[in-house]
Design an enzyme around this catalytic site. Structure first.
Site, PDB file in Angstrom:
ATOM      1  N   ARG A 145       0.887  -1.172   0.000  1.00 28.69           N
ATOM      2  CA  ARG A 145       0.000   0.000   0.000  1.00 28.69           C
ATOM      3  C   ARG A 145       0.918   1.213   0.000  1.00 28.69           C
ATOM      4  O   ARG A 145       1.742   1.384   0.897  1.00 28.69           O
ATOM      5  CB  ARG A 145      -0.911  -0.027   1.220  1.00 28.69           C
ATOM      6  CG  ARG A 145      -1.883   1.159   1.307  1.00 28.69           C
ATOM      7  CD  ARG A 145      -1.337   2.260   2.190  1.00 28.69           C
ATOM      8  NE  ARG A 145      -2.349   3.256   2.552  1.00 28.69           N
ATOM      9  CZ  ARG A 145      -2.087   4.396   3.183  1.00 28.69           C
ATOM     10  NH1 ARG A 145      -0.850   4.698   3.550  1.00 28.69           N
ATOM     11  NH2 ARG A 145      -3.045   5.235   3.473  1.00 28.69           N
ATOM     12  N   LEU A 146       0.802   2.072  -1.006  1.00 25.63           N
ATOM     13  CA  LEU A 146       1.687   3.218  -1.151  1.00 25.63           C
ATOM     14  C   LEU A 146       1.040   4.443  -0.526  1.00 25.63           C
ATOM     15  O   LEU A 146      -0.036   4.882  -0.952  1.00 25.63           O
ATOM     16  CB  LEU A 146       2.000   3.478  -2.633  1.00 25.63           C
ATOM     17  CG  LEU A 146       3.069   2.580  -3.257  1.00 25.63           C
ATOM     18  CD1 LEU A 146       2.537   1.179  -3.495  1.00 25.63           C
ATOM     19  CD2 LEU A 146       3.572   3.170  -4.559  1.00 25.63           C
ATOM     20  N   ASP A 147       1.705   4.983   0.472  1.00 21.22           N
ATOM     21  CA  ASP A 147       1.168   6.095   1.239  1.00 21.22           C
ATOM     22  C   ASP A 147       1.170   7.393   0.427  1.00 21.22           C
ATOM     23  O   ASP A 147       2.171   7.732  -0.221  1.00 21.22           O
ATOM     24  CB  ASP A 147       2.013   6.287   2.506  1.00 21.22           C
ATOM     25  CG  ASP A 147       1.581   7.476   3.323  1.00 21.22           C
ATOM     26  OD1 ASP A 147       0.456   7.450   3.848  1.00 21.22           O
ATOM     27  OD2 ASP A 147       2.373   8.438   3.427  1.00 21.22           O
ATOM     28  N   GLU A 161      -2.857   5.230  -1.776  1.00 25.14           N
ATOM     29  CA  GLU A 161      -3.642   6.273  -1.118  1.00 25.14           C
ATOM     30  C   GLU A 161      -3.412   7.531  -1.939  1.00 25.14           C
ATOM     31  O   GLU A 161      -2.270   7.976  -2.095  1.00 25.14           O
ATOM     32  CB  GLU A 161      -3.188   6.503   0.323  1.00 25.14           C
ATOM     33  CG  GLU A 161      -3.955   7.624   1.005  1.00 25.14           C
ATOM     34  CD  GLU A 161      -3.259   8.166   2.242  1.00 25.14           C
ATOM     35  OE1 GLU A 161      -3.942   8.791   3.069  1.00 25.14           O
ATOM     36  OE2 GLU A 161      -2.033   7.976   2.377  1.00 25.14           O
ATOM     37  N   ASP A 182     -13.811   8.838   0.050  1.00 24.98           N
ATOM     38  CA  ASP A 182     -15.156   9.366  -0.201  1.00 24.98           C
ATOM     39  C   ASP A 182     -16.221   8.536   0.515  1.00 24.98           C
ATOM     40  O   ASP A 182     -17.188   9.080   1.054  1.00 24.98           O
ATOM     41  CB  ASP A 182     -15.451   9.375  -1.706  1.00 24.98           C
ATOM     42  CG  ASP A 182     -14.677  10.446  -2.454  1.00 24.98           C
ATOM     43  OD1 ASP A 182     -13.777  11.059  -1.865  1.00 24.98           O
ATOM     44  OD2 ASP A 182     -14.977  10.665  -3.639  1.00 24.98           O
ATOM     45  N   HIS A 225      -6.329   4.261  10.186  1.00 25.25           N
ATOM     46  CA  HIS A 225      -5.452   4.974  11.119  1.00 25.25           C
ATOM     47  C   HIS A 225      -5.568   6.487  10.955  1.00 25.25           C
ATOM     48  O   HIS A 225      -5.515   7.232  11.944  1.00 25.25           O
ATOM     49  CB  HIS A 225      -4.000   4.517  10.931  1.00 25.25           C
ATOM     50  CG  HIS A 225      -3.375   5.038   9.674  1.00 25.25           C
ATOM     51  ND1 HIS A 225      -3.482   4.394   8.459  1.00 25.25           N
ATOM     52  CD2 HIS A 225      -2.656   6.164   9.438  1.00 25.25           C
ATOM     53  CE1 HIS A 225      -2.840   5.088   7.534  1.00 25.25           C
ATOM     54  NE2 HIS A 225      -2.337   6.160   8.089  1.00 25.25           N
ATOM     55  N   ASP A 226      -5.728   6.965   9.703  1.00 26.41           N
ATOM     56  CA  ASP A 226      -5.830   8.400   9.468  1.00 26.41           C
ATOM     57  C   ASP A 226      -7.127   8.975  10.022  1.00 26.41           C
ATOM     58  O   ASP A 226      -7.128   9.963  10.760  1.00 26.41           O
ATOM     59  CB  ASP A 226      -5.763   8.691   7.968  1.00 26.41           C
ATOM     60  CG  ASP A 226      -4.349   8.883   7.470  1.00 26.41           C
ATOM     61  OD1 ASP A 226      -3.487   9.335   8.261  1.00 26.41           O
ATOM     62  OD2 ASP A 226      -4.091   8.595   6.300  1.00 26.41           O
ATOM     63  N   GLN A 227      -8.239   8.379   9.615  1.00 32.80           N
ATOM     64  CA  GLN A 227      -9.531   8.958   9.959  1.00 32.80           C
ATOM     65  C   GLN A 227      -9.811   8.887  11.457  1.00 32.80           C
ATOM     66  O   GLN A 227     -10.570   9.693  11.980  1.00 32.80           O
ATOM     67  CB  GLN A 227     -10.644   8.264   9.169  1.00 32.80           C
ATOM     68  CG  GLN A 227     -10.457   8.316   7.660  1.00 32.80           C
ATOM     69  CD  GLN A 227     -10.254   9.741   7.136  1.00 32.80           C
ATOM     70  OE1 GLN A 227     -10.745  10.704   7.724  1.00 32.80           O
ATOM     71  NE2 GLN A 227      -9.538   9.864   6.032  1.00 32.80           N
TER      72      GLN A 227
END
Length: 558
Positions: A237-239, A274, A296, A366-368
């Site tokens: 998964r590329l940040d 991402e 979204d 983790h972000d949200q």
């Protein structure tokens, strides 16, 4: 003989200090330095550049922290699992932070939990970044040694053992990698190789990387191949790829994807991005990338369930039911169209033509969660628990790629807060910056836990289900993923791009995905203005007299 190599075009001399003995490297064209020397795994070494000693930026392990000597690592490992991988239509992703997933916070302890994840219905684990960073505690996005697993979690072989065990349980493993910046402590590249960076360019998190420079591109492409080959990972998964600025004729993302797809692997390799731009070209059937995180979906559901409308939630708060209907039909909500409360320059591209599996949908990550001041999870913000169950079911059963954030499967009482293990001025800067970041938000804000405190880290450990409500939700999610494996996965495996028909009337959404043959029907009430009538003999029916939310679902063929 061991081969040492380093791209250091800005230095005049280079040596390798191997267990205290300095050996001169020879200069080669294009800024490279090379050395062949007898050595063995476990030896400590450093690069000595113009007289100053530095850790190897491609070290496989360190003798201590990010400032210490590097360690030679033999990549050979006795893999036990007979593993041929998982396909994207099978994917049920579980985002996991090694340090807070268990009380011990290690690869070995995480491996003990694999039977539980298998029984839950997880088919892929996505590990948050593991590149070694300063201190013991952190999310992983401050890594400075991209080839070295963070030692607080275990050794390189401990990581391999975890992946091997996951494969033995039928679970693939993806790794979150950060190629858009280096962390603020222990990144010595700028000291001896300024050519690796653009002096006039910066990402939101640090100096801009010179992706137009062949050696800089090769460093990250080799890193991706390193994880896939030496650790037998199933994908990356590329940040925040939107922060990778590259003006080359072929963008770094395109070259990375092409290079990985050109190699022959004995299992499917999955590349997930991402990207806040909502681009589509990377996910067409001919493109090298499989899927992208779909913020979204999260934003629309979050606004519907919480009523929050600040910051990036503002466009989604205007008509969240309409946005959910759009996402069920097309994947993205924002597809380049003007939006109420939206940006002056709309983001996104039309996405209805993409496979449903290209969209990774989630209720939390983790972000949200962690980028709220107190790290509250969605289920901790919602008053209507039945509404949360309805949206959980819709997320896990719709023909997209679902992702769970660790602990959400059992309604953990733990938050996921932002934590670091910095000291001195850097620690104080993080404290102040974190407090200032949320000062203007009423819903995001409040007292900010000290990000440097070990307690903030400990409070984020997810624990285990203890209450009946937690056990009930775990059973509910397990049931949903059983339904998905039985009914949705076979349809997606055959037709990854079903034709969607969506009918939205006030707070009611009726959606049908046609796989020709085979269909998925879902009907949901997402507020008080919905004349909800369930399907006859539904495979799933969720109603509650205390909530206006409801959902029914049917699948054919059975």
């Amino acid at each position: 003989m061991w081969q040492f190599g380093l791209w250091a075009p800005d230095v005049k001399s280079a040596q390798v200090e191997l267990d205290g003995t300095r050996l001169s490297a020879r200069s080669a064209p294009d800024g490279w330095w090379h050395l062949s020397a007898p050595a063995h795994a476990g030896q400590h070494y450093m690069w000595v550049l113009d007289g100053a000693a530095y850790p190897d930026p491609a070290a496989r392990a360190q003798a201590g922290d990010v400032h210490a000597a590097s360690v030679l690592v033999d990549p050979a490992y006795n893999w036990q699992a007979q593993w041929r991988g998982r396909s994207i239509p099978e994917a049920v992703i579980y985002e996991l932070h090694v340090g807070t997933f268990t009380a011990q916070g290690t690869f070995a302890a995480a491996a003990e939990e694999l039977p539980r994840l298998r029984e839950l219905g997880v088919t892929m684990i996505e590990l948050m970044p593991l590149a070694q960073f300063e201190g013991d505690r952190g999310w992983g996005y401050d890594g400075v040694l991209p080839y070295a697993p963070h030692p607080a979690y275990g050794s390189p072989d401990d990581m391999r053992a975890f992946i091997d065990a996951a494969h033995a349980h039928g679970i693939g493993v993806l790794l979150d990698v950060v190629y858009n910046h280096f962390g603020p402590s222990g990144n010595y590249l700028g000291a001896w190789c300024p050519s690796f960076f653009h002096p006039e360019r910066a990402s939101p998190w640090g100096a801009g990387i010179a992706f137009e420079t062949p050696a800089a591109r090769a460093y990250f492409i080799a890193n991706a191949q390193h994880w896939l080959e030496e650790y037998q990972l199933d994908g990356l998964r590329l940040d925040a790829v939107h922060a990778i600025e590259d003006h080359s004729p072929t963008h770094f993302l395109d070259e990375l994807g092409k290079q990985i797809r050109a190699r022959a692997y004995d299992r499917p390799i999955h590349l997930v991005t991402e990207d806040e731009r909502n681009l589509t070209r990377y996910f067409t059937p001919q493109a090298p990338y499989d899927a992208t995180w779909n913020d979204d979906w999260h934003h629309a559901v979050h606004c519907l369930l919480t009523g929050e409308d600040e910051s990036y939630y503002a466009p989604f708060a205007h008509d969240p039911v309409g946005d959910i209907a759009t996402a069920l039909a097309d994947g993205y909500v924002e597809q380049g169209q003007p939006r109420v409360n939206g940006d002056a320059h709309p983001r996104g591209e039309p996405s209805a033509q993409l496979p449903g599996t290209a969209f990774v949908n989630f209720l939390g990550n983790h972000d949200q969660v962690g980028n709220r001041a107190r790290g509250e999870r969605l289920h901790q913000l919602v008053d209507d628990g039945h509404a949360y169950r309805v949206m959980t079911a819709l997320t896990l059963l719709a023909p997209f790629t679902p992702m769970l954030f660790m602990g959400d499967e059992f309604l953990t009482s733990a938050p996921f807060q932002f934590f670091v293990d910095f000291t001195g001025d850097l620690a104080e800067a993080v404290r102040k910056g974190r407090a200032q970041e949320f000062a203007r938000f009423s819903s995001f804000g409040g007292a900010v836990p000290d990000p440097v405190s070990a307690r903030t880290f400990r409070d984020s450990k997810i624990g285990r289900p203890e209450t009946q409500a937690q056990r009930d939700h775990l059973e509910f999610v397990t049931h949903l993923l059983t339904l998905r494996a039985r009914h949705v996965t076979p349809l997606l495996a055959r037709v990854p791009s079903p034709e969607a028909t969506v009918d939205r009337r006030d707070d009611l959404i009726d959606v049908c995905w046609s796989f020709a043959p085979g269909t998925i029907h879902m009907r949901g009430a997402f507020g008080p203005n919905a004349a909800f009538v369930p399907h006859p003999d539904p495979a799933l029916l969720l109603t509650d007299g205390s909530s206006p939310f409801a959902l029914s679902a049917t699948f054919s063929p059975e």
